[in-house]
Write an enzyme that holds these catalytic residues in place. Structure first.
Site, PDB file in Angstrom:
ATOM      1  N   THR A  72      36.667-104.460  59.849  1.00 28.19           N
ATOM      2  CA  THR A  72      37.645-104.419  58.757  1.00 28.19           C
ATOM      3  C   THR A  72      37.061-105.016  57.483  1.00 28.19           C
ATOM      4  O   THR A  72      37.178-104.441  56.396  1.00 28.19           O
ATOM      5  CB  THR A  72      38.930-105.175  59.172  1.00 28.19           C
ATOM      6  OG1 THR A  72      39.530-104.481  60.257  1.00 28.19           O
ATOM      7  CG2 THR A  72      39.907-105.282  58.021  1.00 28.19           C
ATOM      8  N   ASN A 157      39.474 -93.675  67.195  1.00 29.04           N
ATOM      9  CA  ASN A 157      39.723 -94.710  68.204  1.00 29.04           C
ATOM     10  C   ASN A 157      40.933 -94.440  69.087  1.00 29.04           C
ATOM     11  O   ASN A 157      41.085 -95.059  70.123  1.00 29.04           O
ATOM     12  CB  ASN A 157      39.885 -96.066  67.519  1.00 29.04           C
ATOM     13  CG  ASN A 157      40.951 -96.049  66.443  1.00 29.04           C
ATOM     14  OD1 ASN A 157      40.960 -95.171  65.575  1.00 29.04           O
ATOM     15  ND2 ASN A 157      41.858 -96.990  66.500  1.00 29.04           N
ATOM     16  N   CYS A 339      57.181 -98.238  70.716  1.00 27.64           N
ATOM     17  CA  CYS A 339      57.820 -99.411  71.297  1.00 27.64           C
ATOM     18  C   CYS A 339      56.875-100.591  71.421  1.00 27.64           C
ATOM     19  O   CYS A 339      57.307-101.711  71.630  1.00 27.64           O
ATOM     20  CB  CYS A 339      58.395 -99.071  72.662  1.00 27.64           C
ATOM     21  SG  CYS A 339      59.834 -98.020  72.513  1.00 27.64           S
TER      22      CYS A 339
END
Lengths: 408, 132
Positions: A72, A157, A339
């Site tokens: 990142t 990914n 969820c």
């Protein structure tokens, strides 16, 4: 059965050999690489050895490797740093243009969105086909005079599809070759996080100027990443301070973790092809077995996919509940179900490949590791079938639901 | 190894999730409800058999069918255990808070699952009354 860990695309365990290599750098060889005394030099040498190991994999110069704290961070440095460096060339309301895809990792998407919000760049998000693949024709179509960066991931990914990175690299090389002096160079970045272990990451072969990846997907610890910056690529650092990492990433080097990253890269390159073939065999066995369960389909490309990744939609089942029942049987997998997300929205990748939200709830990602065995795959197939049957038994009849809700 | 789900869910939620009570259909149900939406991920169906005895109405039997996450399954199972055998006017008073509490709490992001099961019960009772 001991724990069957099939979430290696999320993270991997630290390889004992990697751990042994990094350990002395905590309590014995703890010097600061910026110091010239013996402890400092020792640390500096270790960091440089690691740089050489990474450069070996990328087929680049040692000086072209920058260590960071994560993939990142590498992406943030790459995109923000490049745009900042090029911004002075853009005047009279013109803005640098970035081309990326809708299936990129959040690190790319959010960084691009941030640059847009700041008014520093315009961004085009390429649509993908039903397998999650970017088309090089779309890349070519979207190139504008202001385009300065194309950022397309090597392996997705979530669904495992391998993007045509080297083709895009060749295309951009040809476009750059034709560009006249008043048009900026187009730089090419790829997020190779899910690719470095198994696929060819030669920077020249891919035609990239920037390439990012992280340690914790390749058996190094979390908290260390790297960015390849091809010589001549303009970049302004995003962390100000000392002169570390060719003045591109200030902050004292995380020596033990950098050592670990280098070692992990070195190990991942040993018998790469043999490991890739073996993993593909296990993955295909898994895919074949899972697809024998009724109402299950494969997501991502059936052939052009990373050796360690298999992803599915299990109809009539919610992913979190499936994950929970599997976890109870000591099988660890991942889901893109809403969820399990804090925002309760389904995965942007599954949406981008055209999977409706009601099916995305039943998404399942199984990612193999270097220690995955045939026996584990067999066991996983067995418990997956049982868990699916159990959850479908609990659920209302889907055909009844089709009548009740016009959306499905 | 410690299961990550044990950090998210209470032991009671996990128990009801793995071994739900009152799962299935009632063939001669005289009240039914369907709540939720497959688009949002949770669909809950309740079947009730309500009988009259000594001038009072009782929930003689209740079963559920749920497509949803662990919390949705556990709250479905819990609401059926909470109201089975109860007088209808008592059952009606069961709130989403009571369901969540009976499960030893729910993570905040999953509280809507208890709302859904309370709503399913109310809707089923309304179905019964409208058909009387």
């Amino acid at each position: 059965m001991k724990l069957v860990y099939l979430d290696n695309a999320a993270t991997t365990r630290v390889d004992p050999q990697v751990f042994r290599t990094m350990r002395p750098y905590f309590t014995q060889k703890y010097g600061n690489p910026s110091e010239v005394h013996s402890l400092g030099r020792q640390a500096k040498e270790a960091v440089e050895k690691s740089r050489e190991q990474v450069a070996g994999m990328l087929g680049c110069k040692n000086a072209e490797v920058i260590f960071t704290g994560s993939a990142t961070e590498s992406i943030n440095l790459s995109h923000k740093g490049l745009i900042e460096a090029l911004l002075p060339q853009f005047q009279n309301g013109r803005r640098p243009h970035i081309i990326t895809s809708t299936v990129e990792h959040k690190a790319v998407l959010e960084t691009c969105a941030h640059l847009e919000t700041l008014g520093r760049a315009k961004v085009t998000y390429l649509q993908v086909d039903k397998y999650g693949m970017v088309s090089i024709y779309d890349v070519r179509k979207e190139v504008r005079p202001e385009t300065v960066l194309v950022s397309v991931m090597y392996v997705n990914n979530e669904v495992g599809t391998i993007q045509p990175v080297s083709q895009i690299g060749r295309l951009l090389k040809a476009i750059n070759h034709e560009r006249t002096h008043n048009k900026p160079h187009i730089y090419f970045h790829t997020d190779a996080t899910q690719a470095v272990q198994y696929l060819d990451c030669g920077a020249d072969k891919l035609g990239v100027d920037l390439l990012s990846f992280t340690g914790h997907k390749i058996y190094a610890p979390k908290g260390v990443g790297a960015l390849f910056v091809k010589t001549g690529t303009p970049l302004i650092r995003q962390l100000d301070g000392g002169d570390q990492e060719r003045k591109l990433r200030s902050g004292t080097e995380n020596v033990p973790y950098i050592v670990a990253l280098g070692k992990a890269v070195e190990l991942s390159q040993k018998s790469k092809i043999k490991r890739q073939k073996e993993m593909e065999r296990l993955r295909d066995k898994l895919i074949k077995g899972v697809l024998e369960i009724p109402g299950v389909s494969l997501t991502g490309h059936p052939k052009i996919r990373a050796p360690h990744l298999a992803s599915f939609i299990v109809e009539g089942v919610e992913g979190e509940a499936l994950q929970l029942l599997l976890s109870d049987k000591k099988v660890i997998v991942s889901t893109g179900s809403a969820c399990t997300s804090q925002s309760l929205t389904p995965s942007h990748v599954l949406s981008a490949v055209g999977i409706p939200a009601e099916l995305a709830h039943g998404s399942l990602r199984v990612s193999l590791g270097k220690d995955t065995t045939e026996e584990e795959i067999g066991y996983t197939l067995k418990v997956l079938r049982e868990a699916t049957e159990k959850l479908r038994e609990m659920a209302p009849d889907l055909s009844e639901l089709r009548g009740a809700f016009a959306t499905i | 190894m410690e299961d990550i789900f044990q950090k998210i869910y209470s032991p009671k939620v996990l128990k009801h999730m793995k071994n739900p009570k009152n799962m299935g259909k009632i063939a001669d149900a005289n009240a039914q409800s369907l709540v939720g939406n497959p688009h949002c991920g949770d669909v809950m169906k309740l079947y009730l058999k309500i009988i009259k005895n000594g001038g009072q109405e009782y929930i003689k039997d209740i079963k559920f069918q749920t497509l949803g996450c662990g919390a949705a399954i556990a709250t479905s199972s819990m609401i059926t255990t909470l109201v089975k055998g109860k007088r209808l006017d008592e059952a009606e008073k069961v709130t989403e808070k009571a369901i969540a509490e009976a499960l030893g709490g729910l993570p905040p992001i999953k509280f809507h699952c208890s709302v859904l099961s309370a709503e399913a019960l109310k809707k089923a009772i309304a179905d019964y009354r409208s058909g009387k």
